[in-house]
Scaffold this active site. Structure first.
Site, PDB file in Angstrom:
ATOM      1  N   TRP A   1       0.811  -1.222   0.000  1.00 19.60           N
ATOM      2  CA  TRP A   1       0.000   0.000   0.000  1.00 19.60           C
ATOM      3  C   TRP A   1       0.837   1.262   0.000  1.00 19.60           C
ATOM      4  O   TRP A   1       0.309   2.353  -0.212  1.00 19.60           O
ATOM      5  CB  TRP A   1      -0.925   0.017   1.227  1.00 19.60           C
ATOM      6  N   ASN A   2       2.137   1.185   0.253  1.00 18.95           N
ATOM      7  CA  ASN A   2       2.858   2.451   0.489  1.00 18.95           C
ATOM      8  C   ASN A   2       3.146   3.234  -0.791  1.00 18.95           C
ATOM      9  O   ASN A   2       3.129   4.450  -0.791  1.00 18.95           O
ATOM     10  CB  ASN A   2       4.125   2.226   1.319  1.00 18.95           C
TER      11      ASN A   2
ATOM     12  N   PRO B   1      -3.242  -5.863  -5.848  1.00 24.01           N
ATOM     13  CA  PRO B   1      -2.846  -4.727  -5.009  1.00 24.01           C
ATOM     14  C   PRO B   1      -3.315  -4.955  -3.584  1.00 24.01           C
ATOM     15  O   PRO B   1      -4.100  -5.871  -3.329  1.00 24.01           O
ATOM     16  CB  PRO B   1      -3.607  -3.557  -5.653  1.00 24.01           C
TER      17      PRO B   1
ATOM     18  N   GLU C   1      11.049  -7.886  -2.980  1.00 27.90           N
ATOM     19  CA  GLU C   1      11.538  -6.562  -2.561  1.00 27.90           C
ATOM     20  C   GLU C   1      10.947  -6.275  -1.190  1.00 27.90           C
ATOM     21  O   GLU C   1       9.748  -6.025  -1.063  1.00 27.90           O
ATOM     22  CB  GLU C   1      11.113  -5.497  -3.583  1.00 27.90           C
TER      23      GLU C   1
ATOM     24  N   CYS D   1      10.144   2.097   1.868  1.00 31.38           N
ATOM     25  CA  CYS D   1      11.001   0.974   2.262  1.00 31.38           C
ATOM     26  C   CYS D   1      12.449   1.413   2.436  1.00 31.38           C
ATOM     27  O   CYS D   1      13.181   0.859   3.237  1.00 31.38           O
ATOM     28  CB  CYS D   1      10.904  -0.138   1.230  1.00 31.38           C
TER      29      CYS D   1
ATOM     30  N   GLU E   1      11.910  -2.895  11.501  1.00 28.90           N
ATOM     31  CA  GLU E   1      11.432  -1.762  10.708  1.00 28.90           C
ATOM     32  C   GLU E   1      10.173  -1.160  11.360  1.00 28.90           C
ATOM     33  O   GLU E   1       9.215  -1.876  11.646  1.00 28.90           O
ATOM     34  CB  GLU E   1      11.089  -2.284   9.311  1.00 28.90           C
TER      35      GLU E   1
HETATM   36  P1  NAD Z   1       2.762  -6.834   3.547  1.00 30.20           P
HETATM   37  O1  NAD Z   1       3.836  -7.847   3.378  1.00 30.20           O
HETATM   38  O2  NAD Z   1       1.873  -6.942   4.714  1.00 30.20           O
HETATM   39  O3  NAD Z   1       1.789  -6.826   2.282  1.00 30.20           O
HETATM   40  C1  NAD Z   1       2.276  -6.633   0.966  1.00 30.20           C
HETATM   41  C2  NAD Z   1       1.296  -7.262  -0.011  1.00 30.20           C
HETATM   42  O4  NAD Z   1       1.285  -8.673   0.229  1.00 30.20           O
HETATM   43  C3  NAD Z   1      -0.158  -6.808   0.161  1.00 30.20           C
HETATM   44  O5  NAD Z   1      -0.777  -6.749  -1.102  1.00 30.20           O
HETATM   45  C4  NAD Z   1      -0.771  -7.917   0.994  1.00 30.20           C
HETATM   46  O6  NAD Z   1      -2.166  -8.032   0.826  1.00 30.20           O
HETATM   47  C5  NAD Z   1      -0.045  -9.126   0.442  1.00 30.20           C
HETATM   48  N1  NAD Z   1       0.003 -10.279   1.335  1.00 30.20           N
HETATM   49  C6  NAD Z   1       0.003 -10.295   2.681  1.00 30.20           C
HETATM   50  N2  NAD Z   1       0.063 -11.578   3.123  1.00 30.20           N
HETATM   51  C7  NAD Z   1       0.110 -12.358   2.011  1.00 30.20           C
HETATM   52  C8  NAD Z   1       0.181 -13.773   1.806  1.00 30.20           C
HETATM   53  N3  NAD Z   1       0.225 -14.630   2.817  1.00 30.20           N
HETATM   54  N4  NAD Z   1       0.204 -14.233   0.531  1.00 30.20           N
HETATM   55  C9  NAD Z   1       0.176 -13.359  -0.516  1.00 30.20           C
HETATM   56  N5  NAD Z   1       0.098 -12.034  -0.370  1.00 30.20           N
HETATM   57  C10 NAD Z   1       0.078 -11.536   0.876  1.00 30.20           C
HETATM   58  O7  NAD Z   1       3.485  -5.436   3.477  1.00 30.20           O
HETATM   59  P2  NAD Z   1       2.817  -3.999   3.646  1.00 30.20           P
HETATM   60  O8  NAD Z   1       2.642  -3.726   5.082  1.00 30.20           O
HETATM   61  O9  NAD Z   1       1.652  -3.880   2.739  1.00 30.20           O
HETATM   62  O10 NAD Z   1       3.942  -3.053   3.022  1.00 30.20           O
HETATM   63  C11 NAD Z   1       4.925  -2.484   3.777  1.00 30.20           C
HETATM   64  C12 NAD Z   1       6.188  -3.299   3.661  1.00 30.20           C
HETATM   65  O11 NAD Z   1       6.599  -3.327   2.300  1.00 30.20           O
HETATM   66  C13 NAD Z   1       7.333  -2.683   4.428  1.00 30.20           C
HETATM   67  O12 NAD Z   1       8.023  -3.706   5.077  1.00 30.20           O
HETATM   68  C14 NAD Z   1       8.195  -2.060   3.343  1.00 30.20           C
HETATM   69  O13 NAD Z   1       9.542  -1.920   3.685  1.00 30.20           O
HETATM   70  C15 NAD Z   1       7.985  -3.025   2.225  1.00 30.20           C
HETATM   71  N6  NAD Z   1       8.289  -2.417   0.926  1.00 30.20           N
HETATM   72  C16 NAD Z   1       9.420  -2.801   0.288  1.00 30.20           C
HETATM   73  C17 NAD Z   1       9.761  -2.195  -0.924  1.00 30.20           C
HETATM   74  C18 NAD Z   1      11.026  -2.572  -1.651  1.00 30.20           C
HETATM   75  O14 NAD Z   1      11.146  -2.204  -2.807  1.00 30.20           O
HETATM   76  N7  NAD Z   1      11.958  -3.253  -1.030  1.00 30.20           N
HETATM   77  C19 NAD Z   1       8.928  -1.221  -1.469  1.00 30.20           C
HETATM   78  C20 NAD Z   1       7.772  -0.878  -0.797  1.00 30.20           C
HETATM   79  C21 NAD Z   1       7.450  -1.491   0.415  1.00 30.20           C
END
Ligand code: NAD
Length: 527
Positions: free
Chosen positions: A167-168, A192, A264, A298, A396
């Site tokens: 979502w970020n 998404p 990522e 991130c 984090e």
């Molecule tokens: P999250 O891991 O909770 O969710 C990310 C996505 O994965 C969402 O669409 C969510 O619905 C989905 N998801 C969750 N559980 C799942 C599962 N069991 N199977 C399949 N999909 C699943 O992360 P978040 O809280 O949405 O995002 C923030 C995190 O993302 C932070 O840790 C941030 O650092 C990271 N991030 C990393 C980058 C990068 O390029 N390295 C970029 C942006 C965000």
């Protein structure tokens, strides 16, 4: 502790976000069950639209449709595929403000950051419009028998790529990674985050206006654990952006299916400030590096290591600037900081601060929710005395919270910066660029910025960008960001069969010829 001034405001939702427009966007999300999720405006908590929730059968159907469209798309000449993205570039730029309206409504970020986010897919498109013809072109190489054989490296699309986005940066992660997959000849099924499905849906409608064949880019929605397994099980490759914990789940499932994945993930990104830093430049760059997107980047900085000799001066300058930041809910360029994405996430950030304070850390400024500004606002916060027994010392936080630390020698600073399981991004500041660069090379991170916090690395679309250690596997951007969506076909041709003994030739004779051929090839360099 000073009270952060607030931007006086009255949140007026942009005129572009009509019910008809939002309902039109979500209409393409399949849901045979009829289940929906209430998508809300972050600034007010008000209902925006009911987002359809996809069942496993809907996801299978989405893959079937994408696969059918992909077969035709992959047969298009690359130049014809790229022409779609050339038109898409114009449409994405021309509609940046509507995109930003959607991004702000669903994520609560400030306008400045939302507009910056709209620039990411056009930047990625520009890069690959120039670079893809070279990277995807077949490469002819020598075969084992000089002159009589050849081997050509052919890049075939993988098929249909499953993309799971956070979502970020919902628009950037939903679209930019898909752009590379599509240019390489793949179809895409995107999932998404429920909270932020609107801006990627709008971006896809613009790609289709530009000529992307209907059906090629599918969107399915649902909570991750509900839709994730089916999404991964039908994909030929998975591109995931999100937390390290979820990345592990995705990677395990992809591994079981023997498909590739790019992960990522999160960071606990350090900054080392050297003693020759220019204080004004450093403060300006660090405010963005720490508080940009309300700390929900991130690559943003959560740990700052300051030299003992200038600690008080640098701390005072940074804290004074932090306390002047304008924070508020508005769809204009006024606020320098917006909201966090949800009340749940705000409570998590608050929990990190409270845990640190309970274990002995000091709040230098900020540290509190701001319900007067909106349900999920949190003050920009600077902590001191954070240690590795505190949650925010090692995990984090992903919010507007940073810890200041003092160091005596550069070796000590490098050791502290590297004392983490993460390795996504780092930053080093100093007037002597070669000295700063030498320090940067010693940091265990996939991205390191000198005299910037994060944007220089992320915006360099020609260089692969990814995490090391627990921050990820693989990379986006650069040649690698395109090639990962392809399989290599090694097309080998032998013009005349000379690799076997000639009819009637003694095998020892054949071996002698083969071995002297090897020597000759090494001497002459002929392959
Ligand atoms: P999250 O891991 O909770 O969710 C990310 C996505 O994965 C969402 O669409 C969510 O619905 C989905 N998801 C969750 N559980 C799942 C599962 N069991 N199977 C399949 N999909 C699943 O992360 P978040 O809280 O949405 O995002 C923030 C995190 O993302 C932070 O840790 C941030 O650092 C990271 N991030 C990393 C980058 C990068 O390029 N390295 C970029 C942006 C965000």
């Amino acid at each position: 502790m000073t009270t952060i001034p607030q931007t006086p405001h009255r949140v007026t939702r942009p005129a572009s976000l009509t019910d008809a427009f939002l309902e039109g966007l979500v209409a393409r999300v399949p849901s045979t069950s009829g289940g929906t999720w209430k998508l809300t405006e972050v600034y007010t908590g008000e209902h925006l639209v009911d987002l359809p929730q996809s069942t496993p059968a809907d996801i299978e159907q989405a893959y079937a449709a994408a696969r059918a469209a992909q077969r035709e798309w992959a047969a298009w000449p690359l130049a014809k595929r790229l022409a779609v993205f050339k038109r898409a570039h114009t449409l994405l730029v021309d509609n940046a403000h509507t995109t930003a309206d959607l991004i702000q409504a669903e994520s609560g970020k400030n306008r400045r950051m939302a507009i910056e986010e709209t620039c990411d897919p056009p930047m990625v498109i520009s890069h690959y419009l120039k670079r893809a013809p070279k990277v995807l072109a077949p490469t002819k190489r020598g075969g084992p028998v000089p002159f009589l054989s050849s081997s050509t490296e052919i890049r075939q699309p993988k098929g249909v790529v499953g993309i799971i986005a956070p979502w970020n940066f919902p628009f950037a992660t939903g679209l930019s990674d898909a752009v590379a997959a599509l240019i390489a000849g793949n179809g895409v099924v995107l999932k998404p985050d429920n909270k932020t499905a609107l801006s990627p849906l709008y971006g896809i409608s613009l790609l289709e206006q530009a000529g992307l064949p209907k059906g090629l880019f599918q969107v399915v929605c649902g909570e991750g654990p509900d839709v994730g397994p089916t999404l991964i099980d039908h994909a030929n490759y998975v591109m995931f952006t999100g937390s390290t914990a979820t990345g592990r789940v995705i990677g395990e499932r992809a591994g079981r299916n023997l498909i590739g994945c790019c992960l990522e993930l999160g960071g606990k990104n350090p900054m080392i400030v050297l003693d020759d830093v220019d204080v004004d430049e450093w403060v300006a760059g660090t405010l963005f590096g720490v508080f940009g997107n309300t700390g929900q980047i991130c690559m943003h900085i959560e740990r700052i290591y300051l030299p003992d000799s200038r600690y008080d001066e640098l701390k005072a300058a940074f804290v004074a600037a932090t306390e002047k930041l304008r924070i508020g809910a508005a769809y204009d360029f006024g606020p320098e900081l917006g909201s966090l994405v949800s009340v749940d996430h705000m409570r998590r950030v608050q929990g990190h601060v409270e845990d640190a304070v309970a274990k002995g850390a000091t709040v230098v400024t900020g540290g509190k929710p701001r319900p007067d500004l909106g349900p999920a606002f949190f003050e920009p916060t600077v902590l001191e005395g954070v240690t590795t027994d505190m949650v925010c010392g090692v995990t984090e936080t992903f919010g507007p919270v940073v810890a200041l630390h003092r160091y005596r020698t550069v070796d000590e600073a490098v050791a502290l910066a590297n004392d983490t399981d993460y390795g996504l991004n780092a930053s080093v500041w100093g007037r002597d660029i070669s000295r700063a660069e030498a320090v940067a090379r010693r940091i265990e991170a996939g991205n390191v910025n000198v005299n910037d916090a994060l944007a220089t690395a992320y915006a360099s679309k020609g260089t692969p960008s990814g995490g090391v250690k627990q921050s990820g596997v693989g990379a986006r951007h650069g040649d690698q960001g395109l090639l990962k969506y392809t399989d290599v076909q090694n097309l080998a041709v032998l013009k005349k069969q000379v690799m076997m003994p000639r009819p009637g030739q003694d095998y020892e004779d054949h071996v002698k010829g083969m071995l002297s051929g090897l020597k000759m090839m090494r001497r002459t360099g002929i392959r």
